[in-house]
Design a protein around this motif. Structure first.
Motif, PDB file in Angstrom:
ATOM      1  N   ALA A  17       0.835  -1.204   0.000  1.00  6.23           N
ATOM      2  CA  ALA A  17       0.000   0.000   0.000  1.00  6.23           C
ATOM      3  C   ALA A  17       0.869   1.253   0.000  1.00  6.23           C
ATOM      4  O   ALA A  17       0.553   2.243  -0.676  1.00  6.23           O
ATOM      5  CB  ALA A  17      -0.921  -0.008   1.216  1.00  6.23           C
ATOM      6  N   ARG A  18       1.975   1.200   0.760  1.00  7.97           N
ATOM      7  CA  ARG A  18       2.870   2.349   0.797  1.00  7.97           C
ATOM      8  C   ARG A  18       3.512   2.567  -0.569  1.00  7.97           C
ATOM      9  O   ARG A  18       3.653   3.699  -1.031  1.00  7.97           O
ATOM     10  CB  ARG A  18       3.949   2.138   1.857  1.00  7.97           C
ATOM     11  N   ALA A  19       3.890   1.468  -1.236  1.00  7.85           N
ATOM     12  CA  ALA A  19       4.485   1.588  -2.569  1.00  7.85           C
ATOM     13  C   ALA A  19       3.479   2.145  -3.567  1.00  7.85           C
ATOM     14  O   ALA A  19       3.816   2.989  -4.406  1.00  7.85           O
ATOM     15  CB  ALA A  19       4.992   0.227  -3.039  1.00  7.85           C
ATOM     16  N   ALA A  20       2.219   1.689  -3.472  1.00  5.65           N
ATOM     17  CA  ALA A  20       1.179   2.206  -4.368  1.00  5.65           C
ATOM     18  C   ALA A  20       0.938   3.686  -4.127  1.00  5.65           C
ATOM     19  O   ALA A  20       0.744   4.470  -5.067  1.00  5.65           O
ATOM     20  CB  ALA A  20      -0.118   1.417  -4.173  1.00  5.65           C
ATOM     21  N   TRP A  21       0.966   4.090  -2.851  1.00  3.95           N
ATOM     22  CA  TRP A  21       0.779   5.497  -2.516  1.00  3.95           C
ATOM     23  C   TRP A  21       1.901   6.355  -3.081  1.00  3.95           C
ATOM     24  O   TRP A  21       1.661   7.420  -3.642  1.00  3.95           O
ATOM     25  CB  TRP A  21       0.692   5.643  -0.996  1.00  3.95           C
ATOM     26  N   GLN A  22       3.130   5.873  -2.971  1.00  5.77           N
ATOM     27  CA  GLN A  22       4.259   6.640  -3.479  1.00  5.77           C
ATOM     28  C   GLN A  22       4.232   6.756  -4.993  1.00  5.77           C
ATOM     29  O   GLN A  22       4.644   7.765  -5.555  1.00  5.77           O
ATOM     30  CB  GLN A  22       5.569   5.993  -3.019  1.00  5.77           C
ATOM     31  N   GLN A  23       3.744   5.716  -5.668  1.00 11.30           N
ATOM     32  CA  GLN A  23       3.758   5.718  -7.127  1.00 11.30           C
ATOM     33  C   GLN A  23       2.545   6.423  -7.723  1.00 11.30           C
ATOM     34  O   GLN A  23       2.668   7.159  -8.694  1.00 11.30           O
ATOM     35  CB  GLN A  23       3.802   4.270  -7.653  1.00 11.30           C
ATOM     36  N   GLY A  25      -0.261   8.002  -5.814  1.00  7.25           N
ATOM     37  CA  GLY A  25      -0.918   9.059  -5.051  1.00  7.25           C
ATOM     38  C   GLY A  25      -2.393   8.782  -4.815  1.00  7.25           C
ATOM     39  O   GLY A  25      -2.787   7.697  -4.391  1.00  7.25           O
ATOM     40  N   PHE A  26      -3.236   9.781  -5.141  1.00  4.19           N
ATOM     41  CA  PHE A  26      -4.673   9.667  -4.908  1.00  4.19           C
ATOM     42  C   PHE A  26      -5.385   8.938  -6.039  1.00  4.19           C
ATOM     43  O   PHE A  26      -6.594   8.722  -5.967  1.00  4.19           O
ATOM     44  CB  PHE A  26      -5.281  11.065  -4.756  1.00  4.19           C
ATOM     45  N   GLY A  27      -4.658   8.579  -7.109  1.00  2.00           N
ATOM     46  CA  GLY A  27      -5.284   7.960  -8.272  1.00  2.00           C
ATOM     47  C   GLY A  27      -6.093   6.713  -7.962  1.00  2.00           C
ATOM     48  O   GLY A  27      -7.255   6.605  -8.388  1.00  2.00           O
ATOM     49  N   PRO A  28      -5.538   5.739  -7.227  1.00  5.94           N
ATOM     50  CA  PRO A  28      -6.327   4.539  -6.923  1.00  5.94           C
ATOM     51  C   PRO A  28      -7.580   4.822  -6.105  1.00  5.94           C
ATOM     52  O   PRO A  28      -8.608   4.161  -6.288  1.00  5.94           O
ATOM     53  CB  PRO A  28      -5.327   3.680  -6.124  1.00  5.94           C
ATOM     54  N   VAL A  29      -7.517   5.806  -5.198  1.00  5.39           N
ATOM     55  CA  VAL A  29      -8.701   6.164  -4.410  1.00  5.39           C
ATOM     56  C   VAL A  29      -9.792   6.701  -5.322  1.00  5.39           C
ATOM     57  O   VAL A  29     -10.967   6.301  -5.226  1.00  5.39           O
ATOM     58  CB  VAL A  29      -8.333   7.207  -3.339  1.00  5.39           C
TER      59      VAL A  29
END
Length: 329
Positions: A17-23, A25-29
């Protein structure tokens, strides 16, 4: 010891999840929220059986966003606004010149031609932006206008048809060119060039001091952007099934918005193609929701403008939160 266990567990359980957030950002949300809205208002269109059609509809926008990413990652304001017109230019050349005038329909010629034309135009942008050191947005604006002018000159109105194999890529099989782009990017990531690109995008002075050929790295990022735009042009051609001089430029601002929504820093040096693809899907889902309510094209334009501003704001917020996380780490 318990504190160590909690720390390791946190890193192990939520590292993805941290890696997805770094790559991204808010896009997946936004992706989850917009997908939920679309399923709620139009469940038939977003049923599993219709996903193949949806992929074909979204593929050109995803391709345009992927193409825009490498030049942006190179930093120095490397926003290439000629990607959309380049897609339209290649679309016109494929249908009008290769298919209609020369009678060439084989993918073994059309596909390499599209990629090589895109790479050549990207190389031209690279010379203007890196060798001559013209501000990238100004350099690519010139290319934008030139490509639109040439396209309208050789193709004043929509015309022509495409080979069956190319038309087939307008549906579920559009996943093939998208996969090809990602595989090419995975190969690039395994090269020293990728680390050089991210270093140049993050801090070109430090990269130059470390012996990295900054000009060459940035030049190649424009070449890669052009080559990926050639693949995106194939997906657009497959979707519309003809040559149309007016469609390509419409992808320009949406692609840049998608890149920003996907967590790619417009200052360069952070992000990747996966985030750009997620941002493009976000914009496609937003477009689908607004179209469902029969809103006018003027409202859609307003929405795209709002999305662009929102994307820039969210990207800035994302960078600030990442900076604070690094300070507290």
């Amino acid at each position: 010891m318990s504190a160590v266990v909690r720390s390791d567990r946190k890193g192990g359980d939520f590292g993805w999840a941290r890696a997805a957030w770094q790559q991204a950002g808010f896009g997946p949300v936004l992706l989850v929220l917009l997908l939920a809205v679309n399923i709620a208002v139009n469940p038939a269109r977003f049923a599993p059986g219709a996903w193949g059609t949806l992929i074909g509809l979204a593929a050109p926008l995803i391709g345009a966003a992927l193409a825009s990413t490498p030049a942006i990652l190179g930093g120095r304001g490397g926003i290439d606004i000629s990607v959309g017109p380049l897609m339209g230019f290649i679309n016109a050349l494929i249908v009008l010149v290769l298919v209609q005038r020369l009678g060439i329909e084989t993918p073994w010629i059309i596909v390499p031609a599209a990629v090589l034309i895109g790479a050549a135009v990207g190389a031209g942008n690279g010379v203007l932006a890196t060798v001559l050191r013209i501000q990238p947005i100004v350099a690519t604006l010139g290319t934008y206008l030139i490509l639109i002018g040439i396209t309208l000159t050789i193709l004043p109105a929509p015309t022509g048809t495409v080979p069956a194999w190319l038309r087939a890529l307008g549906g579920p099989l559009s996943i093939l060119p998208l996969t090809a782009v990602f595989l090419a990017w995975i190969a690039i990531r395994r090269l020293p060039y990728y680390d050089h690109l991210m270093a140049v995008g993050s801090d070109d002075r430090a990269a130059y001091t470390a012996g990295i050929p900054v000009t060459l790295v940035r030049f190649l990022s424009y070449v890669i952007t052009g080559a990926f735009a050639g693949v995106a042009a194939l997906m657009m051609t497959a979707l519309i099934g003809s040559a149309d001089p007016s469609i390509g430029p419409t992808y320009t601002l949406m692609a840049i918005s998608a890149v920003a929504l996907g967590g790619v820093s417009l200052a360069g040096g952070r992000g990747g193609l996966l985030g750009a693809a997620i941002g493009a899907i976000d914009i496609f889902l937003l477009q689908s929701a607004l179209t469902y309510f029969n809103l006018s094209t003027f409202v859609l334009q307003i929405a795209y403008g709002v999305v662009l501003v929102l994307a820039i704001v969210l990207t800035a917020l994302h960078e600030r939160l990442l900076g604070r996380a690094k300070e507290t780490a």
